[in-house]
Design a protein around this motif. Structure first.
Motif, PDB file in Angstrom:
ATOM      1  N   ALA A 299      49.952  47.818  27.878  1.00 35.34           N
ATOM      2  CA  ALA A 299      51.282  47.883  27.282  1.00 35.34           C
ATOM      3  C   ALA A 299      51.282  49.036  26.281  1.00 35.34           C
ATOM      4  N   ARG A 300      52.195  49.964  26.467  1.00 35.68           N
ATOM      5  CA  ARG A 300      52.254  51.098  25.555  1.00 35.68           C
ATOM      6  C   ARG A 300      52.706  50.606  24.186  1.00 35.68           C
ATOM      7  N   GLY A 301      51.937  50.923  23.180  1.00 37.79           N
ATOM      8  CA  GLY A 301      52.276  50.431  21.853  1.00 37.79           C
ATOM      9  C   GLY A 301      51.626  49.085  21.609  1.00 37.79           C
ATOM     10  N   SER A 302      52.359  48.153  21.026  1.00 37.16           N
ATOM     11  CA  SER A 302      51.771  46.879  20.640  1.00 37.16           C
ATOM     12  C   SER A 302      51.737  45.877  21.795  1.00 37.16           C
ATOM     13  N   CYS A 303      51.050  44.759  21.517  1.00 41.07           N
ATOM     14  CA  CYS A 303      50.947  43.710  22.533  1.00 41.07           C
ATOM     15  C   CYS A 303      52.259  42.948  22.709  1.00 41.07           C
ATOM     16  N   LEU A 304      53.252  43.236  21.894  1.00 42.50           N
ATOM     17  CA  LEU A 304      54.571  42.640  22.090  1.00 42.50           C
ATOM     18  C   LEU A 304      55.377  43.393  23.136  1.00 42.50           C
ATOM     19  N   GLY A 305      54.854  44.523  23.569  1.00 37.46           N
ATOM     20  CA  GLY A 305      55.564  45.335  24.544  1.00 37.46           C
ATOM     21  C   GLY A 305      55.368  44.850  25.963  1.00 37.46           C
ATOM     22  N   VAL A 306      55.950  45.574  26.867  1.00 38.42           N
ATOM     23  CA  VAL A 306      55.867  45.233  28.291  1.00 38.42           C
ATOM     24  C   VAL A 306      54.571  45.793  28.869  1.00 38.42           C
ATOM     25  N   PHE A 307      53.865  44.949  29.601  1.00 45.99           N
ATOM     26  CA  PHE A 307      52.672  45.414  30.304  1.00 45.99           C
ATOM     27  C   PHE A 307      53.131  46.070  31.604  1.00 45.99           C
ATOM     28  N   GLY A 308      53.197  47.380  31.560  1.00 47.35           N
ATOM     29  CA  GLY A 308      53.794  48.106  32.666  1.00 47.35           C
ATOM     30  C   GLY A 308      52.812  48.761  33.616  1.00 47.35           C
ATOM     31  N   THR A 309      51.547  48.754  33.259  1.00 49.53           N
ATOM     32  CA  THR A 309      50.534  49.371  34.108  1.00 49.53           C
ATOM     33  C   THR A 309      49.501  48.324  34.465  1.00 49.53           C
ATOM     34  N   TRP A 310      49.229  48.191  35.756  1.00 57.20           N
ATOM     35  CA  TRP A 310      48.362  47.123  36.250  1.00 57.20           C
ATOM     36  C   TRP A 310      47.312  47.669  37.205  1.00 57.20           C
ATOM     37  N   GLY A 311      46.164  46.996  37.192  1.00 59.16           N
ATOM     38  CA  GLY A 311      45.157  47.282  38.193  1.00 59.16           C
ATOM     39  C   GLY A 311      45.390  46.459  39.445  1.00 59.16           C
ATOM     40  N   GLN A 312      44.514  46.616  40.411  1.00 55.67           N
ATOM     41  CA  GLN A 312      44.647  45.920  41.691  1.00 55.67           C
ATOM     42  C   GLN A 312      44.063  44.516  41.663  1.00 55.67           C
ATOM     43  N   GLY A 313      43.255  44.226  40.675  1.00 54.33           N
ATOM     44  CA  GLY A 313      42.703  42.888  40.535  1.00 54.33           C
ATOM     45  C   GLY A 313      41.288  42.765  41.079  1.00 54.33           C
ATOM     46  N   THR A 314      40.583  41.778  40.546  1.00 56.71           N
ATOM     47  CA  THR A 314      39.243  41.441  41.035  1.00 56.71           C
ATOM     48  C   THR A 314      39.142  39.920  41.095  1.00 56.71           C
ATOM     49  N   GLN A 315      38.609  39.419  42.181  1.00 52.25           N
ATOM     50  CA  GLN A 315      38.581  37.975  42.409  1.00 52.25           C
ATOM     51  C   GLN A 315      37.403  37.318  41.703  1.00 52.25           C
ATOM     52  N   VAL A 316      37.692  36.230  41.027  1.00 53.69           N
ATOM     53  CA  VAL A 316      36.657  35.396  40.406  1.00 53.69           C
ATOM     54  C   VAL A 316      36.747  34.005  41.034  1.00 53.69           C
ATOM     55  N   THR A 317      35.635  33.544  41.565  1.00 49.01           N
ATOM     56  CA  THR A 317      35.584  32.226  42.175  1.00 49.01           C
ATOM     57  C   THR A 317      34.453  31.424  41.539  1.00 49.01           C
ATOM     58  N   VAL A 318      34.805  30.265  41.005  1.00 46.77           N
ATOM     59  CA  VAL A 318      33.824  29.409  40.342  1.00 46.77           C
ATOM     60  C   VAL A 318      33.727  28.103  41.121  1.00 46.77           C
ATOM     61  N   SER A 319      32.545  27.803  41.585  1.00 44.80           N
ATOM     62  CA  SER A 319      32.339  26.580  42.361  1.00 44.80           C
ATOM     63  C   SER A 319      31.715  25.497  41.490  1.00 44.80           C
ATOM     64  N   SER A 320      32.037  24.272  41.830  1.00 48.30           N
ATOM     65  CA  SER A 320      31.522  23.137  41.038  1.00 48.30           C
ATOM     66  C   SER A 320      30.170  22.674  41.530  1.00 48.30           C
TER      67      SER A 320
END
Length: 119
Positions: free
Chosen positions: A98-119
């Motif tokens: 988010a440009r500026g403070s954390c109260l702003g809009v998160f306008g830039t995103w990555g593609q993501g990474t998967q996290v899987t937790v098994s019991s």
């Protein structure tokens, strides 16, 4: 063009740890609030943690005491250290800016990474 790229996801057993990283191209972390978000199947995206330009941090209640967000402005790297992982932490994790403070809009995103937790 501004780009974010996450890495470090994987599959672990409950109680294990992972460290996610987010690398930025074409912008400077020091000018942005950076955050980690996650989205599990059939659930809404939720904010996991943020780190502001001054280094102040916030955490979603369920991860407090287990996750730590940090950044290296010189290297343009953002991290999420995840300890004591639980099956309910399973999700796609995204970093965002988010440009500026954390109260702003998160306008830039990555593609993501998967996290899987098994019991």
């Amino acid at each position: 063009q501004v780009q974010l790229a996450e890495s470090g996801g994987g599959s672990v057993q409950a109680g294990g740890s992972l460290r996610l990283s987010c690398a930025a191209s074409y912008f400077t972390y020091g000018r942005y609030c950076m955050g980690w978000f996650r989205q599990a199947p059939e659930k809404e995206r939720e904010r996991v943690a943020t780190i502001d330009r001054d280094g102040s941090t916030t955490y979603e209640d369920s991860v407090k005491g287990r996750f730590t967000i940090s950044k290296d402005n010189a290297k343009n790297l953002l991290y999420l250290q995840m300890n004591s992982l639980k099956p309910e932490d399973t999700a796609m994790y995204y970093c965002a800016a988010a440009r500026g403070s954390c109260l702003g809009v998160f306008g830039t995103w990555g593609q993501g990474t998967q996290v899987t937790v098994s019991s």
